[in-house]
Design an enzyme around this catalytic site. Sequence first.
Site, short mmCIF file in Angstrom:
data_model
loop_
_atom_site.label_atom_id
_atom_site.label_comp_id
_atom_site.label_asym_id
_atom_site.label_seq_id
_atom_site.Cartn_x
_atom_site.Cartn_y
_atom_site.Cartn_z
N ASP A 96 0.87 -1.17 0.00
CA ASP A 96 0.00 0.00 0.00
C ASP A 96 0.91 1.23 0.00
O ASP A 96 1.36 1.71 1.04
CB ASP A 96 -0.89 -0.02 1.25
CG ASP A 96 -1.89 1.13 1.29
OD1 ASP A 96 -1.67 2.14 0.55
OD2 ASP A 96 -2.87 1.05 2.04
N GLU A 189 1.31 2.72 13.07
CA GLU A 189 0.27 2.65 12.04
C GLU A 189 -0.84 1.81 12.68
O GLU A 189 -0.91 0.61 12.52
CB GLU A 189 0.82 2.01 10.76
CG GLU A 189 -0.10 2.17 9.57
CD GLU A 189 -1.17 1.10 9.51
OE1 GLU A 189 -2.22 1.27 10.19
OE2 GLU A 189 -0.98 0.10 8.82
N GLU A 198 -10.68 -3.18 14.73
CA GLU A 198 -9.43 -3.92 14.99
C GLU A 198 -8.23 -2.98 15.01
O GLU A 198 -7.16 -3.29 14.50
CB GLU A 198 -9.23 -5.03 13.96
CG GLU A 198 -10.13 -6.22 14.18
CD GLU A 198 -9.71 -7.45 13.39
OE1 GLU A 198 -8.91 -7.31 12.45
OE2 GLU A 198 -10.18 -8.54 13.72
N HIS A 338 -5.34 0.06 1.18
CA HIS A 338 -5.85 -1.25 1.62
C HIS A 338 -7.01 -1.10 2.60
O HIS A 338 -7.74 -2.06 2.86
CB HIS A 338 -4.72 -2.09 2.25
CG HIS A 338 -4.37 -1.73 3.65
ND1 HIS A 338 -3.58 -0.64 3.97
CD2 HIS A 338 -4.71 -2.30 4.83
CE1 HIS A 338 -3.44 -0.56 5.28
NE2 HIS A 338 -4.12 -1.56 5.82
#
Length: 398
Positions: A96, A189, A198, A338
């Site tokens: 990505d 990240e 999540e 993504h």
Amino acid sequence: MGRRKSTNTTQTSTNSSNKFEGANIRFEDADDKEIASTSSNLDDSIVAVDKASEDVSMGEPDVSFFGCDGEDDKTSADYYFDSYSHFGIHEEMLKDVVRTKTYQNVIYRNKFLFQNKVVLDVGAGTGILSLFCAKAGAAHVYAVECSHMADMAKQIVETNGLSDVVTVLKGKIEEIELPVAKVDIIISEWMGYFLLFENMLNTVLYARDEWLVDDGVVLPDEASLYLTAIEDAEYKDEKIEFWNNVYGFDMSCIKKQAMMEPLVDTVDQKQIVTNCHLLKTMDISKMVPGDASFTAPFKLIAERDDYIHAFVAYFDVSFTKCHKLMGFSTGPRSRATHWKQTVLYLEDVLTICEGEAIIGSMTVAPNKKNPRDVDIMVKYSLSGRRCVVSRVQFYKMR
């Protein structure tokens, strides 16, 4: 949480409406050129990459089922960390280029932030952010990774000759002991689908409160969640109405559950019918864990006559401590990532005319049984010339 069978991940980046609309802001791109924008949505700060990277394929995460002996006592959190032991999900994230090149540019172009500083990388994965920080002149980087990928990260660090600068620590942030009392920078990240599904936000906040110096820097330090509305008759029919007749059998009882499951997918910007509304901005350097639960009002105004089949949520991320504002957007008008976008289908098909408004509110909260899951409630109403409706819908991201 559903996903479409195939998506087009080569969107064209154009401007969209958000907090930057109307502001004359200049962003840096990957070629060190300044781009002037009056309605940027962070699109123009997304890095330019060479032609070869345009064809990078971003497949679905490689998440396997676990059924081995001795694993029956694992919690959902354990399975979450196990999923990050698989190489496929790291390949997808590394490929990505919007995500990874933005972080690289933030670090390499703002070396003043990192030189001679101690950095904590939360959820380091392969250690790519730690390697960037080391190359930018960090005094030391502590890369914390809970999954078995930590073992690979150690090898990667050694292979690249950076063991004297990067220390990989395997374990949960909440359970490990750092070799230092404080760090100058926390980088992570942490974002998930819908920003909060999540995600590792609470882990980052824990690390911030436990180890960050008083004047320390959190990267990224700002995240914003947006909502818009789209026309999506064709795919809604394929996903939802499909259950009415399955090889000649009525399975419509599944429709309600299917409607409650948000769809992660890339939305064509041509499908957008309304403006984009800012729901929530989170200041990662100051917020507390409870701030991730919220109720936010919204007003979506139709920009043309059309039908509306779904709401679409996406997020922007900003690094405000840089020389120049940097970040990226996951919106439909930006280059695909993504994270894609999150589609929430409506029970009603709304017939809306230009200038009419859908008024409502969205409530977001972590699931009580598994805080990494997200529960969403949307209240909305439309009083238009051709459509009058008022409804409450519930969604579960699992």
